[in-house]
Design an enzyme around this catalytic site. Structure first.
Site, PDB file in Angstrom:
ATOM      1  N   GLY A  14       0.697  -1.188   0.048  1.00  0.00           N
ATOM      2  CA  GLY A  14      -0.380  -0.260   0.002  1.00  0.00           C
ATOM      3  C   GLY A  14       0.679   1.039   0.031  1.00  0.00           C
ATOM      4  O   GLY A  14       0.809   2.179  -0.563  1.00  0.00           O
ATOM      5  N   ASN A  15       2.466   1.313   0.789  1.00  0.00           N
ATOM      6  CA  ASN A  15       2.951   2.394   0.735  1.00  0.00           C
ATOM      7  C   ASN A  15       3.500   3.035  -0.425  1.00  0.00           C
ATOM      8  O   ASN A  15       3.816   4.153  -0.583  1.00  0.00           O
ATOM      9  CB  ASN A  15       3.972   2.404   1.900  1.00  0.00           C
ATOM     10  CG  ASN A  15       3.386   2.569   3.261  1.00  0.00           C
ATOM     11  OD1 ASN A  15       2.319   3.291   3.506  1.00  0.00           O
ATOM     12  ND2 ASN A  15       4.112   1.339   4.331  1.00  0.00           N
ATOM     13  N   LYS A  17      -1.589  -1.746  13.651  1.00  0.00           N
ATOM     14  CA  LYS A  17      -1.150  -1.726  12.509  1.00  0.00           C
ATOM     15  C   LYS A  17      -1.390  -0.140  11.763  1.00  0.00           C
ATOM     16  O   LYS A  17      -2.300   0.912  12.163  1.00  0.00           O
ATOM     17  CB  LYS A  17      -2.436  -1.780  11.448  1.00  0.00           C
ATOM     18  CG  LYS A  17      -2.616  -1.799  10.327  1.00  0.00           C
ATOM     19  CD  LYS A  17      -1.739  -3.306   9.414  1.00  0.00           C
ATOM     20  CE  LYS A  17      -1.787  -2.585   8.267  1.00  0.00           C
ATOM     21  NZ  LYS A  17      -0.786  -3.264   7.462  1.00  0.00           N
ATOM     22  N   LYS A  43      -2.260  -7.012   4.536  1.00  0.00           N
ATOM     23  CA  LYS A  43      -2.538  -7.692   3.774  1.00  0.00           C
ATOM     24  C   LYS A  43      -1.063  -9.183   3.037  1.00  0.00           C
ATOM     25  O   LYS A  43      -1.833  -9.525   2.587  1.00  0.00           O
ATOM     26  CB  LYS A  43      -2.609  -6.745   2.386  1.00  0.00           C
ATOM     27  CG  LYS A  43      -0.909  -5.937   2.383  1.00  0.00           C
ATOM     28  CD  LYS A  43      -0.188  -6.344   1.259  1.00  0.00           C
ATOM     29  CE  LYS A  43       1.042  -5.808   0.948  1.00  0.00           C
ATOM     30  NZ  LYS A  43       2.159  -5.628   1.813  1.00  0.00           N
ATOM     31  N   LYS A  96       6.077  -9.630   6.678  1.00  0.00           N
ATOM     32  CA  LYS A  96       6.148  -9.817   5.157  1.00  0.00           C
ATOM     33  C   LYS A  96       6.404 -11.657   5.576  1.00  0.00           C
ATOM     34  O   LYS A  96       6.597 -12.454   5.047  1.00  0.00           O
ATOM     35  CB  LYS A  96       6.961  -9.056   4.528  1.00  0.00           C
ATOM     36  CG  LYS A  96       5.614  -7.788   4.127  1.00  0.00           C
ATOM     37  CD  LYS A  96       7.151  -7.280   3.096  1.00  0.00           C
ATOM     38  CE  LYS A  96       6.590  -5.167   3.383  1.00  0.00           C
ATOM     39  NZ  LYS A  96       5.339  -5.575   3.582  1.00  0.00           N
TER      40      LYS A  96
HETATM   41  N1  ADP Z   1      15.422  -6.308   7.614  1.00  0.00           N
HETATM   42  C1  ADP Z   1      14.700  -5.838   6.781  1.00  0.00           C
HETATM   43  N2  ADP Z   1      15.433  -5.880   5.298  1.00  0.00           N
HETATM   44  C2  ADP Z   1      14.423  -5.754   4.307  1.00  0.00           C
HETATM   45  N3  ADP Z   1      13.147  -4.209   4.581  1.00  0.00           N
HETATM   46  C3  ADP Z   1      13.143  -3.709   5.035  1.00  0.00           C
HETATM   47  C4  ADP Z   1      13.493  -4.171   7.180  1.00  0.00           C
HETATM   48  N4  ADP Z   1      13.262  -4.188   8.140  1.00  0.00           N
HETATM   49  C5  ADP Z   1      12.552  -2.850   7.310  1.00  0.00           C
HETATM   50  N5  ADP Z   1      12.250  -2.737   6.145  1.00  0.00           N
HETATM   51  C6  ADP Z   1      11.736  -1.682   5.267  1.00  0.00           C
HETATM   52  O1  ADP Z   1      10.241  -2.392   5.033  1.00  0.00           O
HETATM   53  C7  ADP Z   1       9.783  -1.671   4.692  1.00  0.00           C
HETATM   54  C8  ADP Z   1       8.970  -2.324   3.694  1.00  0.00           C
HETATM   55  O2  ADP Z   1       7.562  -2.332   3.979  1.00  0.00           O
HETATM   56  P1  ADP Z   1       6.299  -1.072   4.355  1.00  0.00           P
HETATM   57  O3  ADP Z   1       7.256  -0.534   3.728  1.00  0.00           O
HETATM   58  O4  ADP Z   1       5.338  -1.921   5.083  1.00  0.00           O
HETATM   59  O5  ADP Z   1       5.750  -2.536   3.251  1.00  0.00           O
HETATM   60  P2  ADP Z   1       4.282  -2.176   1.507  1.00  0.00           P
HETATM   61  O6  ADP Z   1       5.034  -2.352   0.357  1.00  0.00           O
HETATM   62  O7  ADP Z   1       3.644  -3.150   2.379  1.00  0.00           O
HETATM   63  O8  ADP Z   1       4.245  -1.172   2.560  1.00  0.00           O
HETATM   64  C9  ADP Z   1      11.702  -1.656   3.463  1.00  0.00           C
HETATM   65  O9  ADP Z   1      10.415  -0.585   2.452  1.00  0.00           O
HETATM   66  C10 ADP Z   1      11.892  -1.047   4.329  1.00  0.00           C
HETATM   67  O10 ADP Z   1      12.469   0.128   4.189  1.00  0.00           O
HETATM   68  N1   CP Z   2      -3.558  -3.530   4.844  1.00  0.00           N
HETATM   69  C1   CP Z   2      -1.961  -3.564   4.923  1.00  0.00           C
HETATM   70  O1   CP Z   2      -1.753  -3.937   5.387  1.00  0.00           O
HETATM   71  O2   CP Z   2      -1.555  -2.058   4.355  1.00  0.00           O
HETATM   72  P1   CP Z   2      -0.271  -2.145   4.069  1.00  0.00           P
HETATM   73  O3   CP Z   2       0.464  -2.883   2.991  1.00  0.00           O
HETATM   74  O4   CP Z   2      -0.427  -0.408   3.336  1.00  0.00           O
HETATM   75  O5   CP Z   2       0.307  -2.003   4.922  1.00  0.00           O
END
Ligand code: ADP
Ligand code: CP
Length: 318
Positions: A16-17, A132, A218, A280
């Protein structure tokens, strides 16, 4: 190649980000993502797409809340309805982007979004501990001021990226629309489902469900979806190319293959941030655990076509 005889069934979870904050930005980022997604189909795979909604569901929720304060024709809208709206809003851009790309490549597949409800446990302990992050980012000072004004509001730091509103995030138990999803796959649709982790519901009498105030993660919802459709692969696509040990530190190490047992050790050692990489890795482990034939890959969206060739991403094995 007939879609039904695809090489692999792949569930793809989009962050989502990574979808941006404005509708224009979202459509642009999705159009770029569509190229990579359609390339996976061109390679002979069947894809099912899920996506996050953290920024979007927070924005929708806040928009109604703020508008209702100044205009009596608007009422506040609760999180299940906000997630339903985000599924439509993001699904719309995905359908448009993917269809355009399919047409360009003269590929005949259909694409459709399933508004998906996901059953959660009403006694899930997550309801007592909101973790969350949703919506935009605040400074520490803004967060303190907002929480003083509204005693129900919880704003905490989100993985070192700023302060965000936190809501409950119970684990997904079952998909209400699973038969519809499987039916559409059988009929050669590219399905978008479980958007924003799905609309969280609890059973409310025979055949009825009630939305609950939460946002499901998600990544966990996508692992549940991948298990439900018995996928071969779960791709969790985000902003980084690989999962790393000592992320962001001088001794950072990028991982290419990880077995569940090793991942458990890395979690204990605290390598993955709670609000970002940890769900993840845990979702990936959940999907492959005890199933040798399955693979989960955490990779970047831009590298999706290389992931299936084993050229990019962190592969989690059982
Ligand atoms: N151990 C790790 N290895 C790689 N990325 C990490 C780690 N810990 C935290 N991150 C961060 O997690 C981010 C992914 O999570 P997030 O932005 O919440 O995901 P989404 O794409 O689902 O919104 C990466 O872009 C990175 O900045
Ligand atoms: N629902 C949810 O997990 O959204 P993000 O991936 O944007 O955090």
């Amino acid at each position: 190649m007939h879609y039904k005889n695809a090489l692999h069934r792949i569930v793809i979870a989009l962050g989502g980000n990574a979808l941006g904050t404005t509708p224009e930005e979202q459509q642009e980022k999705i159009s770029k993502a569509a190229e990579a997604l359609v390339e996976l189909i061109a390679q002979g795979n069947e894809i099912i797409i899920s996506h996050g909604n953290g920024p979007q569901v927070g924005m929708i929720n806040l928009a109604f809340e703020e508008a209702s304060k100044v205009n009596d024709k608007v009422v506040p809208v609760k999180l299940p309805e906000c997630t339903a709206m985000s599924q439509g809003y993001i699904g719309y851009h995905l359908q448009k982007g993917i269809k355009k790309e399919l047409t360009k490549k003269k590929m005949p597949w259909h694409v459709a979004t399933v508004v998906t409800q996901i059953i959660v446990d009403k006694d899930d302990e997550a309801f007592n501990n909101p973790t969350k992050p949703i919506g935009g980012y605040y400074t520490k000072e803004e967060a303190t001021e907002l929480m003083e004004k509204d005693k129900d509001l919880i704003i905490k730091e989100d993985a070192g990226r700023g302060y965000r509103k936190m809501v409950a995030s119970p684990k997904p138990v079952d998909l209400v629309e699973k038969e519809s999803i499987i039916n559409m796959l059988d009929n050669e649709f590219i399905v978008i489902a479980c958007g924003g982790g799905g609309i969280p519901v609890v059973k409310d009498g025979e055949g009825d469900f009630k939305g609950v105030e939460a946002v499901i993660d998600k990544d966990y919802a996508s692992a549940k979806l991948a298990d439900t459709v018995d996928a071969d692969y779960l791709f969790i696509l985000t902003a980084v190319d690989n999962v790393c040990l000592n992320y962001g530190k001088p001794n950072e190490k990028s991982l290419s293959d990880v077995y569940v047992e090793e991942a458990e050790k890395y979690i204990e050692e605290g390598h993955f941030s709670a609000g970002s990489m940890l769900p993840k890795v845990k979702a990936a482990m959940e999907f492959v655990k005890g199933k040798e034939e399955r693979r989960a890959v955490i990779a970047s969206l831009k590298n999706a076509p290389y992931v299936i060739k084993g050229e990019s991403g962190t592969v989690i094995h059982s």
